[in-house]
Motif scaffolding. Sequence first.
Motif, PDB file in Angstrom:
ATOM      1  N   ALA A  24       0.920  -1.146   0.199  1.00 21.17           N
ATOM      2  CA  ALA A  24      -0.174   0.419  -0.103  1.00 21.17           C
ATOM      3  C   ALA A  24       0.539   0.807  -0.148  1.00 21.17           C
ATOM      4  N   CYS A  25       1.479   1.343   0.852  1.00 13.65           N
ATOM      5  CA  CYS A  25       2.952   2.212   1.479  1.00 13.65           C
ATOM      6  C   CYS A  25       3.299   2.552  -0.125  1.00 13.65           C
ATOM      7  N   ASN A  26       4.163   1.277  -0.625  1.00 11.47           N
ATOM      8  CA  ASN A  26       4.929   2.094  -1.951  1.00 11.47           C
ATOM      9  C   ASN A  26       3.651   1.997  -3.636  1.00 11.47           C
ATOM     10  N   LEU A  27       2.815   1.780  -3.120  1.00 10.32           N
ATOM     11  CA  LEU A  27       1.503   1.800  -4.178  1.00 10.32           C
ATOM     12  C   LEU A  27       1.392   3.550  -4.122  1.00 10.32           C
ATOM     13  N   ALA A  28       1.510   4.013  -3.266  1.00 10.12           N
ATOM     14  CA  ALA A  28       0.900   5.229  -3.332  1.00 10.12           C
ATOM     15  C   ALA A  28       2.142   6.493  -3.391  1.00 10.12           C
ATOM     16  N   PHE A  29       2.851   6.044  -2.582  1.00  8.60           N
ATOM     17  CA  PHE A  29       3.694   7.131  -2.137  1.00  8.60           C
ATOM     18  C   PHE A  29       5.077   6.971  -3.621  1.00  8.60           C
ATOM     19  N   GLN A  30       5.007   5.551  -3.862  1.00 10.17           N
ATOM     20  CA  GLN A  30       6.163   5.277  -5.475  1.00 10.17           C
ATOM     21  C   GLN A  30       5.740   6.406  -6.391  1.00 10.17           C
ATOM     22  N   MET A  31       4.170   7.028  -6.736  1.00 10.64           N
ATOM     23  CA  MET A  31       3.499   8.572  -7.163  1.00 10.64           C
ATOM     24  C   MET A  31       4.721   9.622  -7.165  1.00 10.64           C
ATOM     25  N   VAL A  32       4.245   9.569  -5.794  1.00  7.49           N
ATOM     26  CA  VAL A  32       5.116  11.383  -4.760  1.00  7.49           C
ATOM     27  C   VAL A  32       6.590  10.900  -5.745  1.00  7.49           C
ATOM     28  N   GLY A  33       7.116   9.851  -5.047  1.00  8.27           N
ATOM     29  CA  GLY A  33       8.579   9.782  -5.545  1.00  8.27           C
ATOM     30  C   GLY A  33       9.766   9.649  -6.985  1.00  8.27           C
TER      31      GLY A  33
ATOM     32  N   ALA B  24      -4.669   5.871  -4.384  1.00  7.44           N
ATOM     33  CA  ALA B  24      -4.752   6.440  -2.866  1.00  7.44           C
ATOM     34  C   ALA B  24      -5.608   5.473  -2.484  1.00  7.44           C
ATOM     35  N   THR B  25      -6.583   5.346  -2.591  1.00 11.19           N
ATOM     36  CA  THR B  25      -8.410   4.012  -2.797  1.00 11.19           C
ATOM     37  C   THR B  25      -7.644   3.214  -1.908  1.00 11.19           C
ATOM     38  N   ILE B  26      -6.885   2.302  -2.850  1.00  7.17           N
ATOM     39  CA  ILE B  26      -6.680   0.729  -2.822  1.00  7.17           C
ATOM     40  C   ILE B  26      -5.569   0.644  -1.578  1.00  7.17           C
ATOM     41  N   ALA B  27      -4.250   1.642  -1.389  1.00  4.85           N
ATOM     42  CA  ALA B  27      -3.702   1.885  -0.808  1.00  4.85           C
ATOM     43  C   ALA B  27      -4.402   2.282   0.907  1.00  4.85           C
ATOM     44  N   ALA B  28      -5.530   3.022   1.084  1.00 11.69           N
ATOM     45  CA  ALA B  28      -6.220   2.860   2.389  1.00 11.69           C
ATOM     46  C   ALA B  28      -6.814   1.903   2.403  1.00 11.69           C
ATOM     47  N   ILE B  29      -7.630   1.410   2.117  1.00 13.01           N
ATOM     48  CA  ILE B  29      -8.117  -0.078   2.151  1.00 13.01           C
ATOM     49  C   ILE B  29      -7.135  -0.767   2.823  1.00 13.01           C
ATOM     50  N   LEU B  30      -6.274  -1.336   2.265  1.00  8.38           N
ATOM     51  CA  LEU B  30      -4.827  -2.405   2.220  1.00  8.38           C
ATOM     52  C   LEU B  30      -4.439  -1.941   3.931  1.00  8.38           C
ATOM     53  N   LEU B  31      -4.523  -1.128   4.058  1.00  6.01           N
ATOM     54  CA  LEU B  31      -3.666  -0.511   4.925  1.00  6.01           C
ATOM     55  C   LEU B  31      -4.720  -0.847   6.537  1.00  6.01           C
ATOM     56  N   LEU B  32      -5.821  -0.434   6.228  1.00  4.00           N
ATOM     57  CA  LEU B  32      -6.639  -0.460   7.551  1.00  4.00           C
ATOM     58  C   LEU B  32      -6.908  -2.728   7.049  1.00  4.00           C
ATOM     59  N   ILE B  33      -7.306  -3.532   6.573  1.00  2.00           N
ATOM     60  CA  ILE B  33      -6.614  -4.599   6.278  1.00  2.00           C
ATOM     61  C   ILE B  33      -5.601  -4.345   7.237  1.00  2.00           C
ATOM     62  N   THR B  34      -4.418  -4.182   6.892  1.00  7.44           N
ATOM     63  CA  THR B  34      -3.483  -4.946   7.935  1.00  7.44           C
ATOM     64  C   THR B  34      -3.934  -3.835   9.626  1.00  7.44           C
ATOM     65  N   PHE B  35      -4.638  -3.062   9.934  1.00  9.99           N
ATOM     66  CA  PHE B  35      -5.033  -2.551  11.271  1.00  9.99           C
ATOM     67  C   PHE B  35      -5.989  -4.148  11.424  1.00  9.99           C
ATOM     68  N   ALA B  36      -7.090  -4.237  10.634  1.00  7.22           N
ATOM     69  CA  ALA B  36      -7.925  -5.784  11.173  1.00  7.22           C
ATOM     70  C   ALA B  36      -7.529  -6.558  11.639  1.00  7.22           C
ATOM     71  N   ASN B  37      -6.624  -7.271  10.811  1.00  4.19           N
ATOM     72  CA  ASN B  37      -6.179  -8.938  10.948  1.00  4.19           C
ATOM     73  C   ASN B  37      -4.918  -8.959  11.711  1.00  4.19           C
ATOM     74  N   THR B  38      -4.058  -7.948  11.987  1.00  3.03           N
ATOM     75  CA  THR B  38      -2.828  -8.021  12.562  1.00  3.03           C
ATOM     76  C   THR B  38      -2.533  -7.930  14.180  1.00  3.03           C
ATOM     77  N   LYS B  39      -1.586  -8.770  14.927  1.00  3.10           N
ATOM     78  CA  LYS B  39      -2.051  -8.741  16.335  1.00  3.10           C
ATOM     79  C   LYS B  39      -0.917  -8.793  16.887  1.00  3.10           C
ATOM     80  N   GLU B  40      -0.261  -7.624  17.887  1.00  2.00           N
ATOM     81  CA  GLU B  40       0.261  -7.065  18.730  1.00  2.00           C
ATOM     82  C   GLU B  40       0.677  -8.242  20.252  1.00  2.00           C
ATOM     83  N   ARG B  41       1.374  -9.781  19.527  1.00  2.00           N
ATOM     84  CA  ARG B  41       1.206 -11.038  20.426  1.00  2.00           C
ATOM     85  C   ARG B  41       1.984 -10.594  21.727  1.00  2.00           C
ATOM     86  N   ILE B  42       3.786 -10.495  21.651  1.00  2.00           N
ATOM     87  CA  ILE B  42       4.569 -10.084  22.179  1.00  2.00           C
ATOM     88  C   ILE B  42       4.175  -9.116  23.215  1.00  2.00           C
ATOM     89  N   GLN B  43       3.842  -9.359  24.362  1.00  2.00           N
ATOM     90  CA  GLN B  43       3.177  -8.403  24.947  1.00  2.00           C
ATOM     91  C   GLN B  43       4.869  -8.414  26.697  1.00  2.00           C
TER      92      GLN B  43
END
Length: 453
Positions: A21-30, A191-210
Amino acid sequence: MQMPNLVPWKERISYAVSDFACNLAFQMVGTYLMYFYTDVFGITAAAVGTLFLVARIVDAVDGPFWGIMIDHTHTRWGKSRPYFLWFAIPFAVFCVLCFTTPDISMSGKIVWAYITYIGVDILYSAVNIPITSILPSLTNNPNERVTLSTIRQFFGTAGATIVTVAALPMVKAFGQGNEQKGFFWSVLLLATIAAILLLITFANTKERIQTKSSKKSIPVKESLKALKKNWPWAIVIFINFVYWLGMQTKSQVTVYFFKYNMHNAGLASFILGLQIVALLAVVITPMTAKKIGKRNTMLLGMALAIVGQLILSVGAHALSVPIIVVATIVGYLGTGFVSGLIAVMLADSVDYGEWKNGVRAEGIVTSFSSFSAKLGMGIGGAITGAILSMGDYVANASQSAGALKAIEANYIWVPIIGFGLSAIALIFYKVDNVETKMQNDLELKHSKENSEE
């Protein structure tokens, strides 16, 4: 002592799409924003150059700022993970605004460019730094970290390659001869695709090392203790700096090299597209790192990158396209090994800081990766300009022998210096030798802390 279970494949992919997602959007900028500003939006090249310089100054503080913010974050979702939720949409919005062309005065355009470009740069750090800072919280299994980083790098490289190959055809298709319209709709889609993918990252990851420290906000003074005598961290940050310095000087003059030295500007897109071969190295990185160690795998990558540059010097002297293609493939194989391991070694330095100093500060430790890379790219850009100026480069003209040598120096020799310094620094990286003991000690420490709560 047995390590925790491996991260499920759904979570592996969800983590990896963050970099896509980051590269999809920010590569256009760079890659295309400077052209957009000068040739589409109508801002002078001098004004754009000043803007980019100011943005690099801002970069000097925004990386550590986000690292400190992550270490001060304590939510039910974790410390790094909520940043994908909070900043995915603002990042996407500013990407689109960068390629929006309001009908205003020249001074208004410059102000608009400053606000939108510096804004997207800051927001990029807000979603990109957590990609690295969350890794040590996903698992403490060293081999699994390599696997996660490898899958992430595979997706990240794929995202960058897609933009490199498809961006201009998309602009042409959407714009139908109107580049303002073409860039706007192309970036809106990406950018729309990037935002959706970043939200998928949020939804499906877990900080398990507490750990005890990860469950509370860490004061800045306390988090900085994680850096005390953290030599693995210092080495990786130095490598990130000189590596990206060399990479930036090469990427910035690729078009110049093929336009003026090779007299075939069209080859630049083909050569840049060869970065897809880096995926081969990315895929075999876990197996290679398991067999010879992370440090030695990265050393192998640096060695291949240097060999690729040396072959490139032969191709440049002979003006031979086949030799240049071979050199580029060898070089991309090398950088494929390198790029997949930097995040892993940073995650290891988080553990090392806790092991040696008793402080676990994922945010501040990993945020300097963004800072060092951007600093290296900024200085690399300055070096590129200085060398071209010393060679009396003149845009859109037949170049003198000095100018051609200046282009060649940026394309071939400065990157070799960066790769060489990185290889030397790696010789002093010793974490692989103590990793098993470090992880066992930390697992005992975390189990004791959790049982006392």
